[in-house]
Motif scaffolding. Structure first.
Motif, PDB file in Angstrom:
ATOM      1  N   ALA A   1       2.833  -0.978  -3.777  1.00 48.49           N
ATOM      2  CA  ALA A   1       3.224  -1.903  -2.699  1.00 48.49           C
ATOM      3  C   ALA A   1       3.295  -3.354  -3.183  1.00 48.49           C
ATOM      4  O   ALA A   1       4.151  -4.125  -2.732  1.00 48.49           O
ATOM      5  CB  ALA A   1       2.235  -1.801  -1.536  1.00 48.49           C
ATOM      6  N   HIS A   2       2.423  -3.734  -4.101  1.00 51.47           N
ATOM      7  CA  HIS A   2       2.390  -5.139  -4.534  1.00 51.47           C
ATOM      8  C   HIS A   2       3.720  -5.539  -5.175  1.00 51.47           C
ATOM      9  O   HIS A   2       4.253  -6.612  -4.899  1.00 51.47           O
ATOM     10  CB  HIS A   2       1.242  -5.368  -5.534  1.00 51.47           C
ATOM     11  CG  HIS A   2      -0.104  -5.188  -4.903  1.00 51.47           C
ATOM     12  ND1 HIS A   2      -0.973  -6.223  -4.673  1.00 51.47           N
ATOM     13  CD2 HIS A   2      -0.722  -4.087  -4.425  1.00 51.47           C
ATOM     14  CE1 HIS A   2      -2.069  -5.764  -4.100  1.00 51.47           C
ATOM     15  NE2 HIS A   2      -1.937  -4.465  -3.942  1.00 51.47           N
ATOM     16  N   SER A   3       4.234  -4.657  -6.032  1.00 51.90           N
ATOM     17  CA  SER A   3       5.467  -4.992  -6.742  1.00 51.90           C
ATOM     18  C   SER A   3       6.655  -4.978  -5.784  1.00 51.90           C
ATOM     19  O   SER A   3       7.525  -5.856  -5.838  1.00 51.90           O
ATOM     20  CB  SER A   3       5.713  -4.001  -7.876  1.00 51.90           C
ATOM     21  OG  SER A   3       4.588  -3.980  -8.709  1.00 51.90           O
TER      22      SER A   3
ATOM     23  N   GLY B   1     -11.169   3.524  -5.284  1.00 57.18           N
ATOM     24  CA  GLY B   1     -10.738   2.362  -4.503  1.00 57.18           C
ATOM     25  C   GLY B   1      -9.229   2.192  -4.566  1.00 57.18           C
ATOM     26  O   GLY B   1      -8.577   1.841  -3.576  1.00 57.18           O
ATOM     27  N   THR B   2      -8.667   2.452  -5.733  1.00 58.63           N
ATOM     28  CA  THR B   2      -7.225   2.284  -5.897  1.00 58.63           C
ATOM     29  C   THR B   2      -6.479   3.276  -4.995  1.00 58.63           C
ATOM     30  O   THR B   2      -5.466   2.936  -4.383  1.00 58.63           O
ATOM     31  CB  THR B   2      -6.841   2.434  -7.389  1.00 58.63           C
ATOM     32  OG1 THR B   2      -7.551   1.418  -8.119  1.00 58.63           O
ATOM     33  CG2 THR B   2      -5.359   2.268  -7.608  1.00 58.63           C
ATOM     34  N   LYS B   3      -7.027   4.486  -4.874  1.00 54.25           N
ATOM     35  CA  LYS B   3      -6.402   5.466  -3.956  1.00 54.25           C
ATOM     36  C   LYS B   3      -6.401   4.924  -2.526  1.00 54.25           C
ATOM     37  O   LYS B   3      -5.411   5.021  -1.804  1.00 54.25           O
ATOM     38  CB  LYS B   3      -7.199   6.786  -3.976  1.00 54.25           C
ATOM     39  CG  LYS B   3      -6.846   7.693  -5.127  1.00 54.25           C
ATOM     40  CD  LYS B   3      -7.531   9.058  -4.895  1.00 54.25           C
ATOM     41  CE  LYS B   3      -7.937   9.629  -6.243  1.00 54.25           C
ATOM     42  NZ  LYS B   3      -9.007  10.612  -6.158  1.00 54.25           N
ATOM     43  N   ASN B   4      -7.535   4.367  -2.134  1.00 56.70           N
ATOM     44  CA  ASN B   4      -7.644   3.800  -0.790  1.00 56.70           C
ATOM     45  C   ASN B   4      -6.640   2.651  -0.602  1.00 56.70           C
ATOM     46  O   ASN B   4      -5.956   2.556   0.418  1.00 56.70           O
ATOM     47  CB  ASN B   4      -9.091   3.305  -0.591  1.00 56.70           C
ATOM     48  CG  ASN B   4      -9.342   2.824   0.812  1.00 56.70           C
ATOM     49  OD1 ASN B   4      -8.464   2.263   1.458  1.00 56.70           O
ATOM     50  ND2 ASN B   4     -10.560   3.026   1.299  1.00 56.70           N
ATOM     51  N   ALA B   5      -6.537   1.805  -1.628  1.00 50.50           N
ATOM     52  CA  ALA B   5      -5.620   0.653  -1.549  1.00 50.50           C
ATOM     53  C   ALA B   5      -4.168   1.137  -1.433  1.00 50.50           C
ATOM     54  O   ALA B   5      -3.370   0.567  -0.672  1.00 50.50           O
ATOM     55  CB  ALA B   5      -5.800  -0.235  -2.778  1.00 50.50           C
ATOM     56  N   ILE B   6      -3.836   2.188  -2.162  1.00 48.54           N
ATOM     57  CA  ILE B   6      -2.467   2.725  -2.098  1.00 48.54           C
ATOM     58  C   ILE B   6      -2.185   3.231  -0.677  1.00 48.54           C
ATOM     59  O   ILE B   6      -1.150   2.911  -0.077  1.00 48.54           O
ATOM     60  CB  ILE B   6      -2.272   3.872  -3.132  1.00 48.54           C
ATOM     61  CG1 ILE B   6      -2.327   3.307  -4.556  1.00 48.54           C
ATOM     62  CG2 ILE B   6      -0.961   4.626  -2.885  1.00 48.54           C
ATOM     63  CD1 ILE B   6      -2.329   4.349  -5.667  1.00 48.54           C
TER      64      ILE B   6
ATOM     65  N   THR C   1      -3.645   2.405   2.174  1.00 46.84           N
ATOM     66  CA  THR C   1      -3.600   1.331   3.174  1.00 46.84           C
ATOM     67  C   THR C   1      -2.318   0.503   3.049  1.00 46.84           C
ATOM     68  O   THR C   1      -1.652   0.199   4.041  1.00 46.84           O
ATOM     69  CB  THR C   1      -4.830   0.394   2.995  1.00 46.84           C
ATOM     70  OG1 THR C   1      -5.998   1.191   2.975  1.00 46.84           O
ATOM     71  CG2 THR C   1      -4.933  -0.630   4.109  1.00 46.84           C
ATOM     72  N   SER C   2      -1.951   0.153   1.819  1.00 46.04           N
ATOM     73  CA  SER C   2      -0.795  -0.734   1.648  1.00 46.04           C
ATOM     74  C   SER C   2       0.520   0.004   1.900  1.00 46.04           C
ATOM     75  O   SER C   2       1.496  -0.603   2.345  1.00 46.04           O
ATOM     76  CB  SER C   2      -0.809  -1.346   0.245  1.00 46.04           C
ATOM     77  OG  SER C   2      -0.807  -0.333  -0.733  1.00 46.04           O
ATOM     78  N   ASN C   3       0.531   1.318   1.678  1.00 48.28           N
ATOM     79  CA  ASN C   3       1.755   2.071   1.975  1.00 48.28           C
ATOM     80  C   ASN C   3       2.090   2.040   3.461  1.00 48.28           C
ATOM     81  O   ASN C   3       3.256   2.059   3.841  1.00 48.28           O
ATOM     82  CB  ASN C   3       1.619   3.533   1.505  1.00 48.28           C
ATOM     83  CG  ASN C   3       1.979   3.674   0.029  1.00 48.28           C
ATOM     84  OD1 ASN C   3       2.523   2.744  -0.582  1.00 48.28           O
ATOM     85  ND2 ASN C   3       1.683   4.821  -0.548  1.00 48.28           N
ATOM     86  N   LYS C   4       1.053   1.988   4.273  1.00 47.67           N
ATOM     87  CA  LYS C   4       1.298   1.888   5.721  1.00 47.67           C
ATOM     88  C   LYS C   4       2.027   0.589   6.044  1.00 47.67           C
ATOM     89  O   LYS C   4       2.930   0.549   6.874  1.00 47.67           O
ATOM     90  CB  LYS C   4      -0.029   1.911   6.484  1.00 47.67           C
ATOM     91  CG  LYS C   4      -0.642   3.273   6.589  1.00 47.67           C
ATOM     92  CD  LYS C   4      -1.740   3.200   7.635  1.00 47.67           C
ATOM     93  CE  LYS C   4      -2.553   4.463   7.623  1.00 47.67           C
ATOM     94  NZ  LYS C   4      -3.828   4.293   8.309  1.00 47.67           N
TER      95      LYS C   4
END
Ligand code: ATP
Ligand code: MG
Length: 335
Positions: free
Chosen positions: A90-92, A312-317, A319-322
C-alpha cells in the motif's frame, strides 16, 4: 489490537542504531501513548533508500537493531504493530497516487529537502533524485495508509505532517472523504542537538549521536567530545551555558535543581568543562543502562524479534489494504 481506538503511526529509518534524539524526540511519546492509541510502528526502509540507495549492506542488521531498540526502550510489541515498510504494498501504491496531488514547487519548498541535499554524499546540489524530492509524499502515504490521527515525531518532521494534511484534504475534495487529517505530536524535547554543536540535529547518519546501545565507555568518550563554550578555556573563566552543547543535554536530562546548579557554576567560573562533562556522562549512562541490559537479552534471540516484525507486517498489510480498497472505489478505479 483494539480496533475502536484511534490510530497512531510513526517510524524510524534503518540507517543505524537509535539515539538520544530519537528517544527524546519520539520514543518517549510512543511509550506514553501506546495504551491510548492503536499504534503502528514502521521501520522505514524505503525512506532510507531515498538517501542511501547504494548502501544496503547493513540494512537487514539495522532493521533488527531498531526493533530491539524499540522493545528495550519500553515499547510493548504485544500492544502495537511493528512492521517493515517495503513489505507493505500500500505504501508504494499510495505514494504514486498522492504524487499526482502535489506540485513539484510545493515539494521543493519543504525545508528538510535542503538539509538532506546538503548532508547528501552526492555533491551536485541540483541533482537530487526524484525519490528524495518525493520523500514527504511517501510519508503521507505511510500515515494515511493507516488513517492515523496522530504522529509522534521530532521537530524536523513537522513540515511533512503538514503536507500529509494537505494531501488528505486534496484527496477527500477530489474523490470523496476517505482520510482523517493527522496531527503531529511533539515531545517536550522535539530537537536534540548532536555532540558536534547546538545548531546541528543529532542524526544517525551524521556520526554525531549517542546511541541507546553505546557502551558505558563510548557514552563517556562521546560526551567528552561535546562542543562547549569556546570562550571558557580555564575552570575559572565565566561560561555561557546557552551556547554550550553539554548544557543543552543537562536541560534535556537533568532534574531542575541540577540544571540551575550547573548554570550557576558555569556562569560563575566554579566548574571546569571536563568535570561538567564527567557528571553529564554519568547521567546519560544512568538513563541508558536499563535499555542496554534489555537489548543484551533480546540480542540473544533475534529470531523472536524477526517473528514480531513478520507478524506485524501481516497486520499492516491487512489494515492498509482496506484503505487502498476504499481509495480505489472512491477514485472509480474498481474495475
Ligand atoms: P537519519 O539521519 O537517517 O535521517 P535520524 O537520526 O534523523 O536518521 P530518523 O529515523 O530520520 O532519525 O527519525 C526518526 C524519528 O526521530 C523522527 O520522528 C524524527 O523526528 C526523530 N528525531 C530524529 N532526530 C531527532 C533529534 N535530533 N531530536 C528530536 N527528534 C529526532
Ligand atoms: Mg532523519
Amino acid at each position: 489490537m483494539d480496533t475502536n481506538k484511534k490510530r497512531l503511526l510513526t517510524g524510524d529509518r534503518p540507517t543505524g542504531r537509535l539515539h538520544l534524539g530519537n528517544y527524546f524526540g519520539s520514543i518517549i511519546n510512543r511509550v506514553k501513548l501506546q495504551d491510548q492509541y492503536a499504534c503502528f510502528f514502521m521501520i522505514a526502509d524505503l525512506h532510507m533508500l531515498t538517501t542511501d540507495f547504494d548502501r544496503t549492506q547493513d540494512i537487514k542488521e539495522n532493521i533488527l537493531s531498531i526493533a530491539i531498540d524499540w522493545i528495550s526502550s519500553g515499547i510493548n510489541p504485544e500492544k502495537s504493530v511493528f512492521f517493515i515498510q517495503s513489505k507493505v504494498p500500500a505504501h508504494s501504491f499510495m505514494h504514486l497516487i498522492f504524487s499526482m496531488l502535489v506540485s513539484v514547487p510545493r515539494l521543493e519548498r519543504i525545508p528538510t529537502l535542503k538539509d538532506k541535499v546538503k548532508e547528501s554524499r552526492f555533491s551536485d546540489e541540483n541533482a537530487y533524485s526524484y525519490g528524495l524530492l518525493g520523500y514527504p509524499v511517501l510519508q503521507a502515504a505511510d500515515i494515511l495508509a493507516y488513517k492515523a490521527s496522530v504522529v509522534p515525531v521530532g521537530e524536523d518532521q513537522i513540515s511533512h505532517v503538514e503536507l500529509t494534511r494537505e494531501i488528505a484534504r486534496r484527496f477527500n475534495y477530489t474523490y470523496g472523504e476517505v482520510f482523517p487529517e493527522p496531527r503531529a505530536i511533539l515531545s517536550e524535547t522535539s530537537r536534540v542537538p548532536g555532540i558536534d554543536g547546538i545548531n546541528v540535529k543529532m542524526s544517525k547518519s551524521l556520526n554525531n549521536e549517542i546511541s541507546l546501545s553505546h557502551s558505558f565507555k563510548e557514552v563517556r568518550d562521546r560526551v567528552m567530545k561535546m562542543v562547549t563554550d569556546p570562550a571558557k578555556i580555564r575552570l575559572t573563566d565565566r561560561g555561557h551555558p546557552q551556547v554550550c552543547t553539554v548544557f543543552s543535554f543537562y536541560n534535556i536530562l537533568a532534574a531542575p535543581e541540577l540544571i540551575d546548579q550547573v548554570k550557576y557554576e558555569c556562569e560563575n567560573g566554579q566548574i571546569g568543562c571536563v568535570a561538567c562533562k564527567e557528571r553529564l556522562s554519568e547521567l546519560v549512562n544512568r538513563l541508558i543502562e536499563p535499555i542496554r541490559e534489555k537489548r543484551f537479552e533480546l540480542e540473544r534471540n533475534p529470531s523472536g524479534v524477526w517473528d514480531i516484525l513478520h507478524e506485524g507486517t501481516k497486520n499492516a498489510i491487512f489494515t492498509s489494504n482496506k484503505t487502498v480498497s476504499e481509495m480505489i472505489s472512491k477514485m472509480k478505479l474498481n474495475y
